[in-house]
Scaffold this active site. Structure first.
Site, PDB file in Angstrom:
ATOM      1  N   GLU A  79      -6.272 -10.664  -1.921  1.00 62.10           N
ATOM      2  CA  GLU A  79      -7.184 -10.507  -0.760  1.00 62.10           C
ATOM      3  C   GLU A  79      -8.631 -10.404  -1.227  1.00 62.10           C
ATOM      4  O   GLU A  79      -9.381  -9.512  -0.824  1.00 62.10           O
ATOM      5  CB  GLU A  79      -6.791  -9.254   0.039  1.00 62.10           C
ATOM      6  CG  GLU A  79      -5.334  -9.231   0.469  1.00 62.10           C
ATOM      7  CD  GLU A  79      -4.949  -8.005   1.295  1.00 62.10           C
ATOM      8  OE1 GLU A  79      -5.844  -7.290   1.771  1.00 62.10           O
ATOM      9  OE2 GLU A  79      -3.734  -7.774   1.461  1.00 62.10           O
ATOM     10  N   GLU A  99       0.789  -1.245   0.000  1.00 59.52           N
ATOM     11  CA  GLU A  99       0.000   0.000   0.000  1.00 59.52           C
ATOM     12  C   GLU A  99       0.815   1.286   0.000  1.00 59.52           C
ATOM     13  O   GLU A  99       0.517   2.226   0.744  1.00 59.52           O
ATOM     14  CB  GLU A  99      -0.993  -0.029   1.180  1.00 59.52           C
ATOM     15  CG  GLU A  99      -1.919  -1.236   1.099  1.00 59.52           C
ATOM     16  CD  GLU A  99      -2.855  -1.428   2.299  1.00 59.52           C
ATOM     17  OE1 GLU A  99      -2.818  -0.598   3.220  1.00 59.52           O
ATOM     18  OE2 GLU A  99      -3.613  -2.416   2.296  1.00 59.52           O
TER      19      GLU A  99
HETATM   20  O1  9MR Z   1      -8.008  -8.315   8.062  1.00 51.68           O
HETATM   21  C1  9MR Z   1      -7.053  -7.534   8.741  1.00 51.68           C
HETATM   22  C2  9MR Z   1      -7.608  -7.006  10.050  1.00 51.68           C
HETATM   23  O2  9MR Z   1      -7.868  -8.089  10.932  1.00 51.68           O
HETATM   24  C3  9MR Z   1      -6.624  -6.038  10.694  1.00 51.68           C
HETATM   25  O3  9MR Z   1      -7.213  -5.446  11.831  1.00 51.68           O
HETATM   26  C4  9MR Z   1      -6.202  -4.959   9.696  1.00 51.68           C
HETATM   27  C5  9MR Z   1      -5.119  -4.069  10.274  1.00 51.68           C
HETATM   28  O4  9MR Z   1      -3.922  -4.772  10.506  1.00 51.68           O
HETATM   29  O5  9MR Z   1      -5.709  -5.552   8.504  1.00 51.68           O
HETATM   30  C6  9MR Z   1      -6.648  -6.376   7.850  1.00 51.68           C
HETATM   31  O6  9MR Z   1      -6.059  -6.899   6.665  1.00 51.68           O
HETATM   32  C7  9MR Z   1      -5.677  -5.939   5.673  1.00 51.68           C
HETATM   33  C8  9MR Z   1      -4.417  -6.435   5.016  1.00 51.68           C
HETATM   34  O7  9MR Z   1      -3.426  -6.673   5.977  1.00 51.68           O
HETATM   35  C9  9MR Z   1      -3.920  -5.449   3.972  1.00 51.68           C
HETATM   36  N1  9MR Z   1      -4.962  -5.113   3.017  1.00 51.68           N
HETATM   37  C10 9MR Z   1      -6.241  -4.728   3.573  1.00 51.68           C
HETATM   38  C11 9MR Z   1      -6.727  -5.785   4.573  1.00 51.68           C
HETATM   39  C12 9MR Z   1      -8.105  -5.447   5.103  1.00 51.68           C
HETATM   40  O8  9MR Z   1      -8.047  -4.250   5.814  1.00 51.68           O
END
Ligand code: 9MR
Length: 365
Positions: free
Chosen positions: A256, A150
């Site tokens: 994802e 990101e």
């Molecule tokens: O699914 C993840 C959630 O449990 C966490 O709280 C969050 C912050 O660390 O991240 C979510 O996963 C993200 C991923 O790591 C990167 N792309 C977006 C995903 C959804 O927010």
């Protein structure tokens, strides 16, 4: 042959593949981002085993989980996850080494002991230590890494401003890939982002990838997160992005995937004024209505028809979470009962599952 056997034959010949793994054989690998505690969640194992062979830990390998405090590495969950994968025969996707967002990177990363911003060399040394330690620990056990996550800006700028860009400009991205490659020369290294199939962000990604390639940086694949929303899936842009990746000879991973059934875009609009009202929206607490499930099935099918046509350049497709009950979209950005995946809360196959299987049976490229 007895007549009834004869009758059975066409049924067998056209039987639906019995899993995502079977339906995608020879096309791409099937993966899923799952709860870090999967080693303890035995009730989830059968569904996982049946459909997926690659797993991404949802949170426990992020910088904030591994090194929340300077120099204190916490590998408890990550080790358990990797051992579980090894014992059960799953491949692991490492996620993520550098998350180029300040609210996702522990603040100490950018600062010296007096709280002043580190200069470029010192910050890069810190990055190198983190990457060496994490990638080195799982060398040979983790075959692919989301190296940088990101980094592209959502608005007009090229990169999202962060402690990384402040000290190193865009160079931090090249360095992250170089360090990861040095730590495990065999790992597949990925740049991962969201909305990067949309033309504005794709243009930035094009600039980034060309510049990395010109510098011979070891980047091997683009990650399209694929967090979509029902009725707003950018099919044409997605296809244009897959064509673009082919033209640059870059592999793609869909990292994802999900389809949010309760649109959340307005949450960030108009200076956040809609949040109070939106936080009350919870239209499907007792289940997703059949007509919506049908729509979701059609839209998932359309996605997989596209993926199928570009299967030569797509290495992997990972969903984000195993079934609806586990989805991050039940909690983010507000609490609601969501239905974004192929399996429902009882782990049953939804119409979308069967639509995906059928779409995959159509001839690919
Ligand atoms: O699914 C993840 C959630 O449990 C966490 O709280 C969050 C912050 O660390 O991240 C979510 O996963 C993200 C991923 O790591 C990167 N792309 C977006 C995903 C959804 O927010």
């Amino acid at each position: 042959m007895k007549p009834f056997l004869f009758l059975l034959f066409p049924v067998i010949a056209f039987a639906e593949p019995s899993s995502l793994i079977e339906a995608t054989k020879g096309k791409f690998e099937m993966g899923v981002g799952i709860n870090d505690r999967i080693p303890e969640m035995k009730e989830e194992w059968p569904l996982l085993k049946k459909h997926f062979h690659l797993i991404t830990p949802e949170n426990c390998m992020k910088p904030d989980a591994i090194q929340r405090k300077k120099g204190v590495f916490n590998f408890k969950r990550a080790d358990a996850f990797v051992s579980f994968a090894g014992e059960q025969g799953y491949g692991v996707v490492g996620h993520t080494l550098v998350w180029a967002k300040d609210d996702r990177t522990p603040a100490w990363f950018y600062l010296d002991d007096e709280g002043k911003p580190l200069n470029r060399d010192k910050l890069l040394a810190r990055m190198k230590l983190h990457i060496d330690t994490v990638v080195g620990r799982y060398k040979g056990k983790i075959a692919m890494w989301d190296v940088v996550n990101e980094a592209l800006h959502d608005g007009e700028e090229f990169l999202r401003p962060s402690g990384w860009t402040k000290a190193c400009g865009e160079d931090f991205i090249a360095k992250a890939f170089e360090y990861a490659h040095a730590a495990d020369p065999k790992a597949l290294l990925i740049y991962n982002d969201y909305n990067n199939e949309l033309s504005k962000k794709r243009a930035k990604m094009d600039r980034l990838i060309r510049s990395l390639k010109a510098k011979k940086v070891p980047i091997h694949a683009i990650g399209l997160q694929g967090h979509y929303t029902i009725d707003r899936i950018p099919f044409e842009e997605l296809e244009a992005t897959l064509k673009w990746a082919q033209s640059l000879d870059m592999q793609v991973v869909v990292s994802e995937l999900d389809i949010d059934m309760i649109p959340r875009g307005r949450w960030w609009a108009d200076g956040n004024i809609h949040r109070e009202e939106m936080a009350k929206i919870n239209p499907y607490p007792d289940g997703c209505p059949p007509e919506l499930l049908k729509k979701q099935a059609e839209q998932y099918a359309q996605l997989f028809e596209i993926f199928n046509r570009y299967s030569d350049s797509i290495a992997r497709i990972s969903f984000w979470n195993l079934h609806d009950g586990h989805s991050w979209l039940n909690d983010f950005p507000w609490k609601r009962v969501n239905h974004p995946l192929l399996f429902d809360r009882e782990r049953n196959e939804k119409p979308a599952y069967h639509a995906v299987i059928q779409a995959l049976q159509k001839t690919g490229n």
